[in-house]
Enzyme design. Structure first.
Site, mmCIF file in Angstrom:
data_model
loop_
_atom_site.group_PDB
_atom_site.id
_atom_site.type_symbol
_atom_site.label_atom_id
_atom_site.label_comp_id
_atom_site.label_asym_id
_atom_site.label_seq_id
_atom_site.Cartn_x
_atom_site.Cartn_y
_atom_site.Cartn_z
ATOM 1 C CG ASN A 107 -1.374 1.086 1.426
ATOM 2 O OD1 ASN A 107 -1.839 1.998 0.370
ATOM 3 N ND2 ASN A 107 -2.244 1.476 2.615
ATOM 4 C CE LYS A 156 -0.002 3.053 4.790
ATOM 5 N NZ LYS A 156 -0.082 3.327 6.263
ATOM 6 C CG HIS A 216 -5.690 1.895 5.665
ATOM 7 N ND1 HIS A 216 -5.168 2.712 6.566
ATOM 8 C CD2 HIS A 216 -4.779 1.041 5.577
ATOM 9 C CE1 HIS A 216 -3.739 2.687 6.863
ATOM 10 N NE2 HIS A 216 -3.516 1.399 6.096
ATOM 11 C CD GLU A 263 -2.617 5.500 6.923
ATOM 12 O OE1 GLU A 263 -2.682 5.455 5.805
ATOM 13 O OE2 GLU A 263 -1.751 4.935 7.537
ATOM 14 C CD GLU A 307 -3.198 -2.318 7.401
ATOM 15 O OE1 GLU A 307 -1.832 -2.473 6.861
ATOM 16 O OE2 GLU A 307 -3.624 -1.254 7.486
ATOM 17 N N GLY A 318 3.207 2.519 10.661
ATOM 18 C CA GLY A 318 4.104 3.783 10.562
ATOM 19 C C GLY A 318 4.826 3.867 11.894
ATOM 20 C CB SER A 335 6.004 -1.585 11.972
ATOM 21 O OG SER A 335 5.705 -0.287 12.032
HETATM 22 P P1 13P Z 1 3.395 0.406 7.614
HETATM 23 O O1 13P Z 1 3.943 -0.925 7.014
HETATM 24 O O2 13P Z 1 4.037 1.885 6.908
HETATM 25 O O3 13P Z 1 3.530 0.568 9.159
HETATM 26 O O4 13P Z 1 2.033 0.521 7.137
HETATM 27 C C1 13P Z 1 1.017 -0.310 6.912
HETATM 28 C C2 13P Z 1 -0.187 -0.056 6.500
HETATM 29 O O5 13P Z 1 -0.735 0.736 6.906
HETATM 30 C C3 13P Z 1 -0.392 -0.808 5.373
HETATM 31 O O6 13P Z 1 -1.907 -0.474 4.847
#
Ligand code: 13P
Length: 251
Positions: free
Chosen positions: A9, A11, A96, A98, A168, A174, A214
């Site tokens: 992903n 983003k 997600h 976010e 997640e 992140g 992560s």
């Molecule tokens: P990270 O791997 O940067 O922690 O993000 C995970 C994520 O949100 C994938 O959708």
């Protein structure tokens, strides 16, 4: 046999050139393996190029990071599931954290998006995950059960073959703080047991459940070796081709 999946992903990262280079490096440096799929999720405007560049690889699929909850019409700035399907997109990421947090996507909106995706023959990567307070208060099982019960558990069981779940934990996204393999396995086992309870063993045994948060080259192998973890949804580490390839090779 359950599908193994490594999804990237991206983003809101990369530009046109980075995006094209990343796809071509991944195509060049990965090999087709049975029952194993790579899913790439660039921003909307690079989807078409990614689809063209992966066309010859049956094991590399492309996901949109979002779709509209509406069918079509006067919704400025939105992109419909039908449009995504028409250019050859395979999957949509829905739920997600976010999008739930920054764009206030409620369960009702997520349900509309799931219906839009499935009715346009797109598959769904559905994300769930608890925040740090819920983890510390030991509420995480209930939180995940609620998130799934108010969304994908409302689907009829036939539709579930078009769903991948991504667990997640928000506190791991992140942050560099990965869930331990035991914490992740415990939750994945729980999620699978909910599918078995609600839809029967066959559905539970066949649904792919990915871990995200992560996940990187150095920890991917131990995470993916857990029995209920079928791969990963990778954020930051999917933006560097060498890291992403190394994660792909850990499955
Ligand atoms: P990270 O791997 O940067 O922690 O993000 C995970 C994520 O949100 C994938 O959708």
């Amino acid at each position: 046999m359950r599908k193994k999946i490594i999804a990237g992903n991206w983003k809101m990262n990369t530009d046109k050139k980075d995006s094209k280079n990343l796809v071509s490096e991944i195509v060049k440096n990965s090999e087709e393996k049975n029952h194993t799929y790579i899913i790439l999720s660039p921003p909307y405007i690079y989807l078409q190029q990614a689809i063209t560049d992966c066309m010859h690889r049956k094991d590399i699929l492309v996901a949109s990071q979002n779709c509209s909850s509406f069918d079509n019409g006067a919704y400025t700035g939105e992109v419909s599931a039908k449009m995504l399907k028409s250019i050859g997109v395979d999957y949509v990421i829905i739920g997600h954290s976010e999008r739930r947090q920054y764009f206030k996507e409620s369960n009702d909106i997520l349900n509309d998006k799931i219906l839009q995706a499935l009715s346009n023959n797109l598959k769904v990567i559905f994300c769930c995950g608890e925040d740090i307070n819920q983890r510390e208060k030991n509420e995480f099982f209930d939180v995940i059960n609620d998130q799934l019960s108010s969304t994908i558990f409302k689907l009829d069981s036939k539709k579930l073959s078009n769903i991948i779940v991504a667990y997640e934990p928000i506190w791991a996204i992140g942050t560099g703080k990965t869930a331990s393999p035991e914490q992740a396995q415990e939750m994945h086992f729980y999620i699978r047991s909910l599918f078995k309870k609600n839809f029967g063993d066959n559905v539970g045994d066949n649904i792919s459940i990915l871990y995200g948060g992560s996940c990187k080259a150095s920890n991917a192998k131990t995470i993916f070796s857990q029995s209920d973890i079928d791969g990963g949804l990778i954020g930051g580490a999917s933006l560097k081709s060498a890291d992403f390839i190394s994660i792909i090779n850990s499955i």
